[in-house]
Design a protein around this motif. Structure first.
Motif, mmCIF file in Angstrom:
data_model
loop_
_atom_site.group_PDB
_atom_site.id
_atom_site.type_symbol
_atom_site.label_atom_id
_atom_site.label_comp_id
_atom_site.label_asym_id
_atom_site.label_seq_id
_atom_site.Cartn_x
_atom_site.Cartn_y
_atom_site.Cartn_z
ATOM 1 N N SER A 75 12.786 -2.397 5.670
ATOM 2 C CA SER A 75 12.772 -2.443 7.135
ATOM 3 C C SER A 75 11.833 -1.388 7.700
ATOM 4 O O SER A 75 11.407 -1.477 8.852
ATOM 5 C CB SER A 75 14.189 -2.262 7.698
ATOM 6 O OG SER A 75 14.739 -1.035 7.276
ATOM 7 N N GLY A 76 11.497 -0.384 6.878
ATOM 8 C CA GLY A 76 10.570 0.655 7.316
ATOM 9 C C GLY A 76 9.101 0.314 7.100
ATOM 10 O O GLY A 76 8.223 1.100 7.467
ATOM 11 N N VAL A 77 8.833 -0.839 6.525
ATOM 12 C CA VAL A 77 7.445 -1.263 6.282
ATOM 13 C C VAL A 77 6.917 -1.957 7.533
ATOM 14 O O VAL A 77 7.559 -2.865 8.063
ATOM 15 C CB VAL A 77 7.366 -2.214 5.069
ATOM 16 C CG1 VAL A 77 5.942 -2.693 4.851
ATOM 17 C CG2 VAL A 77 7.896 -1.525 3.816
ATOM 18 N N LYS A 78 5.756 -1.559 7.992
ATOM 19 C CA LYS A 78 5.165 -2.173 9.176
ATOM 20 C C LYS A 78 4.490 -3.497 8.813
ATOM 21 O O LYS A 78 3.997 -3.654 7.697
ATOM 22 C CB LYS A 78 4.143 -1.223 9.801
ATOM 23 C CG LYS A 78 4.750 0.056 10.358
ATOM 24 C CD LYS A 78 3.677 0.962 10.939
ATOM 25 C CE LYS A 78 4.293 2.249 11.499
ATOM 26 N NZ LYS A 78 3.259 3.167 12.036
ATOM 27 N N PRO A 79 4.447 -4.463 9.742
ATOM 28 C CA PRO A 79 3.705 -5.701 9.481
ATOM 29 C C PRO A 79 2.258 -5.384 9.082
ATOM 30 O O PRO A 79 1.615 -4.504 9.668
ATOM 31 C CB PRO A 79 3.768 -6.438 10.820
ATOM 32 C CG PRO A 79 5.051 -5.956 11.441
ATOM 33 C CD PRO A 79 5.149 -4.510 11.049
ATOM 34 N N GLY A 80 1.791 -6.069 8.044
ATOM 35 C CA GLY A 80 0.444 -5.826 7.531
ATOM 36 C C GLY A 80 0.402 -4.839 6.383
ATOM 37 O O GLY A 80 -0.649 -4.646 5.772
ATOM 38 N N ARG A 81 1.540 -4.211 6.059
ATOM 39 C CA ARG A 81 1.584 -3.265 4.946
ATOM 40 C C ARG A 81 2.440 -3.821 3.813
ATOM 41 O O ARG A 81 3.174 -4.799 3.981
ATOM 42 C CB ARG A 81 2.138 -1.905 5.403
ATOM 43 C CG ARG A 81 1.339 -1.218 6.495
ATOM 44 C CD ARG A 81 -0.158 -1.105 6.185
ATOM 45 N NE ARG A 81 -0.447 -0.377 4.963
ATOM 46 C CZ ARG A 81 -0.726 0.923 4.890
ATOM 47 N NH1 ARG A 81 -0.723 1.652 5.998
ATOM 48 N NH2 ARG A 81 -1.006 1.493 3.725
#
Length: 363
Positions: A75-81
């Protein structure tokens, strides 16, 4: 009968030598594994990785599902990563190591090893229960092509609209390669800079040809599984079934950093992993450096004097470094870099030295 990727015909046309790998007929080499290894280190190599599993997790609680199912904080991963993580069982044993891409707020792509495709898909399908999310195995529809090496940016830059300079390591972006829509990721398993392209399976041969033509002036070579193994070994990267297994936790592998206990909610294996994290594991993964030309191989015994203190998990004569290297699990009191040990190589006792991983890092 082995399954074939959508690029099988292309490989046959290139004269590839095939092997069965995790139930797939895969090219082990095209010309020589040494030439292919050298190309990846000095120019670029082109890999078919379509045997890997691609599993989509979508829905309002997709992130929560993966936080529960995996050891990482997705949930801590940003979109695109993207994030390297693992899926464990209740006892903390590793079911597989994974790369997870967050494609949008409510959409993730989980990439699993070929041999664990069914295990991971089934585990995710079970663990999604109670969450507002959907798990779909997209492996049959997706091909995966990798361009790895110092010339990867120049090669791909000639055929895509993507801003490669702005694409960070472990990030992805939708892109077009000469009219073909792909998911372009700056990830890999060789220790070099490079890219992985997720392509509709039916379009993979066309994308392979486009990349081959763009790479020809740069010395790009098609590369098989043999050199992929020596490349990842030099880079100190674990392979499931060798350095990772259900009998080992992330802590033995030296990868305890991927376990995120600070996540607010429970996750599968948390209690067992917390207990393991509090005590010194008996054996740990180390690098071994040999001399001469005889390389330790998987399953060979590691010795301190005449006492067995470990076992080799992967080993080869390093094409880049010119000496034997290996990864092994050894009793932790023998794991300090600089420790002199030996390996029983088919009845001959050969000296080795414990060294820090990785063996090779690109400049």
């Amino acid at each position: 009968m082995s399954k074939e990727t959508s690029l099988h015909g292309v490989h046959k046309g290139l004269g590839a030598l095939f092997t069965d790998f995790a139930g797939w007929s895969m090219p082990i080499r095209y010309s020589s594994e040494l030439a292919e290894h050298k190309a990846v280190r000095e120019t670029a190599g082109l890999f078919d990785l379509s045997h890997m599993a691609e599993i989509e997790v979508t829905g309002p609680q997709a992130a929560d599902t993966l936080d529960f199912a995996l050891v990482g904080n997705l949930s801590g991963v940003k979109p695109g990563r993207a994030r390297y993580t693992m899926i464990c069982d209740e006892n903390g044993g590793v079911l597989d190591d994974l790369v997870v891409y967050r494609l949008a707020d409510e959409k993730f792509l989980v990439v699993a090893n070929a041999g664990n495709a069914a295990v991971v898909a089934e585990a995710l399908a079970e663990r999604v229960s109670g969450f507002d999310a959907v798990v779909e195995n997209k492996s049959e529809d997706v091909a995966l092509i990798a361009v790895q090496g110092p010339k990867a940016v120049e090669i791909l830059g000639a055929v895509t609209d993507a801003d490669l300079g702005a694409l960070k390591y472990y990030a992805s972006v939708p892109a077009v390669v000469k009219g073909h829509d792909v998911l372009l990721a700056r990830t890999g398993y060789t220790g070099e800079d490079g890219f992985e392209l997720y392509v509709p399976a039916g379009e993979a041969p066309a994308v392979w040809r486009i990349l081959t033509e763009a790479g020809e002036p740069h010395g790009l070579l098609p590369a098989g599984l043999a050199c992929r193994d020596t490349l990842r070994l030099e880079a100190g990267m674990p392979l499931y079934g060798n350095e990772l297994s259900l009998q080992l936790s992330p802590f033995e592998a030296g990868l305890g950093r991927v376990v995120k206990f600070e996540k607010p909610n429970d996750f599968v294996g948390k209690a067992a992993l917390e207990e393991l994290s509090k005590k010194d594991v008996p054996r740990v993964r180390v690098g071994l450096k040999g001399s001469g030309r005889r390389a330790p191989r998987h399953g060979y015994t590691v010795l301190s004097g005449e006492t067995e203190i470990g076992e080799v998990t992967s080993g080869a004569l390093s094409p880049t470094l010119g000496y034997p290297i290996a990864m092994a699990y050894v009793d932790r009191e023998h794991a300090e870099p600089g420790t002199e040990l030996s390996v029983d190589i088919r009845g001959r006792i050969e000296p080795v030295e414990v060294v820090a991983l990785p063996f090779y890092s690109r400049a």
